[in-house]
Design a protein around this motif. Structure first.
Motif, short mmCIF file in Angstrom:
data_model
loop_
_atom_site.label_atom_id
_atom_site.label_comp_id
_atom_site.label_asym_id
_atom_site.label_seq_id
_atom_site.Cartn_x
_atom_site.Cartn_y
_atom_site.Cartn_z
N GLN A 1 0.84 -1.19 0.00
CA GLN A 1 0.00 0.00 0.00
C GLN A 1 0.87 1.25 0.00
N SER A 2 0.30 2.39 -0.31
CA SER A 2 1.03 3.65 -0.37
C SER A 2 0.44 4.64 0.62
N HIS A 3 1.16 5.74 0.85
CA HIS A 3 0.62 6.79 1.70
C HIS A 3 1.03 8.15 1.16
N PHE A 4 0.33 9.17 1.62
CA PHE A 4 0.51 10.53 1.12
C PHE A 4 1.73 11.15 1.77
N MET A 5 2.62 11.72 0.95
CA MET A 5 3.83 12.37 1.44
C MET A 5 3.94 13.81 0.96
N GLY A 6 2.79 14.44 0.72
CA GLY A 6 2.79 15.83 0.29
C GLY A 6 2.77 16.03 -1.20
N SER A 7 2.78 14.93 -1.95
CA SER A 7 2.79 14.97 -3.41
C SER A 7 1.88 13.88 -3.94
N PRO A 8 1.29 14.06 -5.13
CA PRO A 8 0.49 12.96 -5.71
C PRO A 8 1.34 11.76 -6.08
N ASN A 9 2.67 11.93 -6.13
CA ASN A 9 3.57 10.84 -6.48
C ASN A 9 3.99 10.06 -5.25
N VAL A 10 4.20 8.77 -5.42
CA VAL A 10 4.67 7.92 -4.34
C VAL A 10 6.10 8.33 -3.96
N PHE A 11 6.38 8.37 -2.67
CA PHE A 11 7.72 8.68 -2.18
C PHE A 11 8.68 7.56 -2.62
N GLY A 12 9.82 7.96 -3.20
CA GLY A 12 10.77 6.98 -3.72
C GLY A 12 11.26 6.01 -2.67
N GLY A 13 11.46 6.48 -1.44
CA GLY A 13 11.93 5.60 -0.38
C GLY A 13 10.95 4.48 -0.08
N GLN A 14 9.66 4.76 -0.26
CA GLN A 14 8.67 3.72 -0.03
C GLN A 14 8.86 2.56 -1.00
N VAL A 15 9.08 2.86 -2.28
CA VAL A 15 9.25 1.81 -3.28
C VAL A 15 10.56 1.07 -3.05
N LEU A 16 11.61 1.80 -2.64
CA LEU A 16 12.88 1.15 -2.32
C LEU A 16 12.69 0.14 -1.19
N GLY A 17 12.05 0.58 -0.12
CA GLY A 17 11.85 -0.30 1.03
C GLY A 17 10.96 -1.48 0.73
N GLN A 18 9.85 -1.24 0.03
CA GLN A 18 8.93 -2.33 -0.27
C GLN A 18 9.53 -3.33 -1.25
N SER A 19 10.28 -2.85 -2.24
CA SER A 19 10.88 -3.78 -3.20
C SER A 19 11.92 -4.67 -2.52
N LEU A 20 12.71 -4.09 -1.61
CA LEU A 20 13.69 -4.91 -0.89
C LEU A 20 12.98 -5.91 0.01
N ARG A 21 11.90 -5.49 0.65
CA ARG A 21 11.15 -6.42 1.50
C ARG A 21 10.56 -7.56 0.67
N ALA A 22 10.09 -7.26 -0.53
CA ALA A 22 9.56 -8.31 -1.41
C ALA A 22 10.65 -9.30 -1.77
N ALA A 23 11.83 -8.81 -2.12
CA ALA A 23 12.92 -9.71 -2.49
C ALA A 23 13.34 -10.59 -1.32
N THR A 24 13.43 -10.02 -0.11
CA THR A 24 13.87 -10.80 1.04
C THR A 24 12.87 -11.88 1.41
N GLN A 25 11.62 -11.71 1.01
CA GLN A 25 10.61 -12.74 1.31
C GLN A 25 10.85 -14.02 0.54
N THR A 26 11.71 -13.98 -0.48
CA THR A 26 11.95 -15.15 -1.32
C THR A 26 13.33 -15.76 -1.07
N VAL A 27 14.05 -15.29 -0.04
CA VAL A 27 15.40 -15.75 0.25
C VAL A 27 15.46 -16.21 1.70
#
Length: 288
Positions: free
Chosen positions: A29-55
């Motif tokens: 899920q996403s959250h509001f960070m003052g911009s209509p765009n998703v905060f880049g750090g959120q995608v970095l963190g979530q993508s790494l969490r997704a990868a670690t779920q498979t290792v």
């Protein structure tokens, strides 16, 4: 008691717990960070969490990401993980983030089984104890309340041991230093601490390249966006213990700024190195 007007730690931790969809797919899920765009750090963190779920039984030692399109914070993001390779010591994963069928982000990560080896590190001068420094957050909130940009809560405390702050506007050398720490105790899962580090690593790094020019985030005519982001993990750490970030920008040219960061724990151990290049383009403000 946690000041909900300053911190959103619990909310970010929830965002970093992804919903499994099966077949190496996850939803965040996403959250509001003052911009209509998703905060880049959120995608970095979530993508790494997704990868670690498979290792299993291996920790990430590097991740290399590229931002392709802005994401919409009102919609969830799906993460597809490709198990590229599982070797004797290393595992490689590739993650694609999709929103409404569009690829908005790609990331490759490498994981390593625990191993002893030669060791050395870049050293840093002695630092002011972070407990002797005031938090930057009340001042940021006060300035935001009197300006046009709203203050958005953050998942960690920021403390800066010199005049100015993480988003300085006066002309200065392209260097900055900041202490960060989550204001609450976090669970022991190292995957959470690594994902939260990736989330926080997108705060203030790219703006270091603006400092020699006396430009700050939000200035009229500034177009700024992350292009790529890399983290190398060196040693274990916790995000609910103080980490010292040393950041510098060795170059800006061609409408891009390059920034390097070094993260140390309180004992002076280098726990991670990060690099980011981003778009830093100045345009003439439009006349009304």
């Amino acid at each position: 008691m946690l000041d909900k007007t300053l911190y959103d730690t619990e909310e970010v931790v929830r965002l970093l717990h992804l919903e499994p969809l099966g077949d190496n797919r996850f939803r965040g899920q996403s959250h509001f960070m003052g911009s209509p765009n998703v905060f880049g750090g959120q995608v970095l963190g979530q993508s790494l969490r997704a990868a670690t779920q498979t290792v299993n039984d291996r920790r990430p030692h590097s991740m290399h990401a590229m931002f392709l399109l802005p994401g919409n914070f009102r919609k969830p993001i799906d993460y597809e993980v490709e198990r590229v390779r599982d070797g004797g010591s290393f595992s490689t994963r590739r993650v694609v983030a999709l929103q409404e069928g569009r690829r908005i982000f790609v990331m490759s990560a490498s994981f390593q089984a625990p191993e002893e080896g030669l060791t050395h590190q870049k050293t840093i001068p002695a630092a002011i104890d972070p407990d002797d420094l005031p938090s930057s957050l009340p001042d940021w909130k006060a300035r935001a309340d009197s300006g046009r940009r709203p203050f958005m809560p953050v998942p960690v405390d920021f403390r800066v041991p010199h005049r100015g702050d993480l988003f300085t506007s006066h002309a200065a050398e392209p260097r900055k230093e900041v202490w960060v720490r989550a204001p609450i105790a976090l669970e022991d899962d190292p995957r959470l601490h690594e994902a939260l580090f990736a989330y926080v690593s997108d705060y203030g790094l790219l703006s270091t390249s603006l400092q020699p020019h006396g430009i700050r985030l939000g200035d009229a005519g500034l177009q700024i966006a992350s292009l790529d982001h890399t983290i190398w993990f060196h040693r274990p750490f916790r995000m609910d213990a103080w980490l010292r970030f040393e950041m510098e920008s060795p170059n800006a040219s061609g409408g891009r700024g390059l920034c390097i960061g070094y993260a140390y724990d309180r004992e002076g151990q280098l726990v991670a190195t990060l690099a980011q290049e981003g778009l830093i383009r100045m345009r003439e403000p439009r006349s009304i």
